[in-house]
Design a protein around this motif. Structure first.
Motif, PDB file in Angstrom:
ATOM      1  N   GLN A 105       8.440   9.192   6.315  1.00 33.42           N
ATOM      2  CA  GLN A 105       8.440   8.213   7.403  1.00 33.42           C
ATOM      3  C   GLN A 105       7.570   7.019   6.999  1.00 33.42           C
ATOM      4  N   THR A 106       8.013   5.811   7.331  1.00 36.38           N
ATOM      5  CA  THR A 106       7.259   4.613   6.981  1.00 36.38           C
ATOM      6  C   THR A 106       6.596   4.032   8.212  1.00 36.38           C
ATOM      7  N   GLY A 107       5.512   3.321   7.952  1.00 37.63           N
ATOM      8  CA  GLY A 107       4.770   2.681   9.029  1.00 37.63           C
ATOM      9  C   GLY A 107       3.996   1.506   8.486  1.00 37.63           C
ATOM     10  N   ILE A 108       3.105   0.973   9.295  1.00 36.76           N
ATOM     11  CA  ILE A 108       2.314  -0.191   8.904  1.00 36.76           C
ATOM     12  C   ILE A 108       0.840   0.096   9.178  1.00 36.76           C
ATOM     13  N   THR A 109      -0.014  -0.359   8.279  1.00 35.83           N
ATOM     14  CA  THR A 109      -1.448  -0.133   8.453  1.00 35.83           C
ATOM     15  C   THR A 109      -2.002  -1.076   9.506  1.00 35.83           C
ATOM     16  N   LEU A 110      -2.823  -0.546  10.384  1.00 33.15           N
ATOM     17  CA  LEU A 110      -3.469  -1.356  11.415  1.00 33.15           C
ATOM     18  C   LEU A 110      -4.862  -1.793  10.991  1.00 33.15           C
ATOM     19  N   SER A 111      -5.416  -1.098  10.008  1.00 31.54           N
ATOM     20  CA  SER A 111      -6.717  -1.453   9.445  1.00 31.54           C
ATOM     21  C   SER A 111      -6.638  -1.203   7.946  1.00 31.54           C
ATOM     22  N   ARG A 112      -7.596  -1.714   7.234  1.00 30.26           N
ATOM     23  CA  ARG A 112      -7.626  -1.511   5.786  1.00 30.26           C
ATOM     24  C   ARG A 112      -7.927  -0.051   5.494  1.00 30.26           C
ATOM     25  N   LEU A 113      -7.148   0.555   4.611  1.00 29.02           N
ATOM     26  CA  LEU A 113      -7.403   1.927   4.214  1.00 29.02           C
ATOM     27  C   LEU A 113      -8.420   1.895   3.076  1.00 29.02           C
ATOM     28  N   ASN A 114      -9.573   2.462   3.306  1.00 29.23           N
ATOM     29  CA  ASN A 114     -10.705   2.371   2.379  1.00 29.23           C
ATOM     30  C   ASN A 114     -11.212   3.701   1.879  1.00 29.23           C
ATOM     31  N   PRO A 115     -10.577   4.682   1.571  1.00 25.73           N
ATOM     32  CA  PRO A 115      -9.145   4.946   1.576  1.00 25.73           C
ATOM     33  C   PRO A 115      -8.636   5.505   2.893  1.00 25.73           C
ATOM     34  N   ILE A 116      -9.487   5.561   3.935  1.00 25.21           N
ATOM     35  CA  ILE A 116      -9.056   6.077   5.233  1.00 25.21           C
ATOM     36  C   ILE A 116      -9.018   4.929   6.240  1.00 25.21           C
ATOM     37  N   VAL A 129      -4.944   7.813   8.789  1.00 26.83           N
ATOM     38  CA  VAL A 129      -4.266   8.176   7.549  1.00 26.83           C
ATOM     39  C   VAL A 129      -5.202   7.968   6.370  1.00 26.83           C
ATOM     40  N   LYS A 130      -4.828   8.579   5.261  1.00 24.94           N
ATOM     41  CA  LYS A 130      -5.631   8.468   4.042  1.00 24.94           C
ATOM     42  C   LYS A 130      -4.714   8.134   2.880  1.00 24.94           C
ATOM     43  N   SER A 131      -5.170   7.217   2.061  1.00 25.32           N
ATOM     44  CA  SER A 131      -4.428   6.881   0.865  1.00 25.32           C
ATOM     45  C   SER A 131      -4.495   8.061  -0.101  1.00 25.32           C
ATOM     46  N   ILE A 132      -3.347   8.562  -0.527  1.00 31.48           N
ATOM     47  CA  ILE A 132      -3.321   9.777  -1.351  1.00 31.48           C
ATOM     48  C   ILE A 132      -3.906   9.537  -2.743  1.00 31.48           C
ATOM     49  N   THR A 133      -3.823   8.304  -3.233  1.00 28.76           N
ATOM     50  CA  THR A 133      -4.362   8.001  -4.561  1.00 28.76           C
ATOM     51  C   THR A 133      -5.807   7.524  -4.494  1.00 28.76           C
ATOM     52  N   GLY A 134      -6.311   7.275  -3.296  1.00 28.19           N
ATOM     53  CA  GLY A 134      -7.667   6.774  -3.146  1.00 28.19           C
ATOM     54  C   GLY A 134      -7.760   5.264  -3.236  1.00 28.19           C
ATOM     55  N   GLU A 135      -6.643   4.607  -3.443  1.00 32.01           N
ATOM     56  CA  GLU A 135      -6.642   3.147  -3.540  1.00 32.01           C
ATOM     57  C   GLU A 135      -6.868   2.519  -2.166  1.00 32.01           C
ATOM     58  N   PHE A 136      -7.313   1.287  -2.180  1.00 32.17           N
ATOM     59  CA  PHE A 136      -7.480   0.546  -0.944  1.00 32.17           C
ATOM     60  C   PHE A 136      -6.146  -0.114  -0.606  1.00 32.17           C
ATOM     61  N   ILE A 137      -5.726   0.031   0.633  1.00 34.12           N
ATOM     62  CA  ILE A 137      -4.488  -0.591   1.095  1.00 34.12           C
ATOM     63  C   ILE A 137      -4.869  -1.531   2.231  1.00 34.12           C
ATOM     64  N   ASP A 138      -4.475  -2.790   2.103  1.00 34.59           N
ATOM     65  CA  ASP A 138      -4.852  -3.806   3.083  1.00 34.59           C
ATOM     66  C   ASP A 138      -4.146  -3.606   4.421  1.00 34.59           C
ATOM     67  N   GLU A 139      -4.723  -4.233   5.438  1.00 35.40           N
ATOM     68  CA  GLU A 139      -4.150  -4.218   6.784  1.00 35.40           C
ATOM     69  C   GLU A 139      -2.804  -4.928   6.763  1.00 35.40           C
ATOM     70  N   GLY A 140      -1.828  -4.386   7.487  1.00 34.88           N
ATOM     71  CA  GLY A 140      -0.507  -4.991   7.571  1.00 34.88           C
ATOM     72  C   GLY A 140       0.437  -4.571   6.459  1.00 34.88           C
ATOM     73  N   GLU A 141       0.015  -3.712   5.572  1.00 32.57           N
ATOM     74  CA  GLU A 141       0.873  -3.247   4.475  1.00 32.57           C
ATOM     75  C   GLU A 141       1.767  -2.113   4.959  1.00 32.57           C
TER      76      GLU A 141
END
Length: 168
Positions: A105-116, A129-141
């Motif tokens: 399922q796909t969605g959109i980040t509401l906050s920056r994943l740092n990695p959570i 949610v948590k980034s499975i690779t530990g990478e930072f994912i920006d808000e809106g991605e």
């Protein structure tokens, strides 16, 4: 000599009391523990300096015996039952939103994943949610659910998933 003995006994009792308070009531190494140790050492030094060598050795033995006896007494008595936490916490975290999600399922980040961070799925389920690779994912991605565990949702950014499928 009677005054010196009274001072030594007072220092031992005060030292053991402060150490007991430090161990059973106060968390960490604080002033009470340090002061208690200094009182016990001070009683020994006072006995050696103001009375004689024999009194110093007797004070060492008294410190050890009284300290052990005090700690055993506290452990065996019901004193710890009055300050110990005995309740169980039966509450659970509401997992209804996580149960509605599926892998892929796909969605959109509401906050920056740092990695959570927080993400929204189907415009209604906002979950942590948590980034499975530990990478930072920006808000809106855009993110895609890769794994759902008991109380956590692992995601990966959608462009990264496309790159991995083209490499394989």
């Amino acid at each position: 000599m009677t005054v010196e003995i009274i001072i030594i006994v007072f220092l031992i009792i005060l030292g053991v009391g402060l150490l007991a308070a430090e161990i059973f009531l106060l968390p960490g190494i604080t002033i009470a523990g340090i002061a208690g140790g200094l009182m016990l050492i001070g009683s020994i030094a006072y006995a050696f300096y103001y009375i004689n060598e024999t009194a110093g050795y007797i004070t060492i033995a008294a410190n050890i015996i009284i300290s052990i006896a005090a700690f055993l007494f506290i452990l065996k008595s019901n004193a710890l039952n009055h300050i110990a936490l005995k309740t169980d916490i039966d509450a659970t975290v509401d997992q209804t939103e996580i149960l509605q999600l599926t892998i892929g399922q796909t969605g959109i980040t509401l906050s920056r994943l740092n990695p959570i961070g927080k993400a929204e799925f189907d415009n209604q389920y906002i979950v942590e949610v948590k980034s499975i690779t530990g990478e930072f994912i920006d808000e809106g991605e855009n993110v895609q659910i890769v794994k759902i565990e008991k109380s956590s949702v692992m995601v990966q950014s959608v462009p990264q998933l496309e790159n991995q499928t083209s490499i394989n």
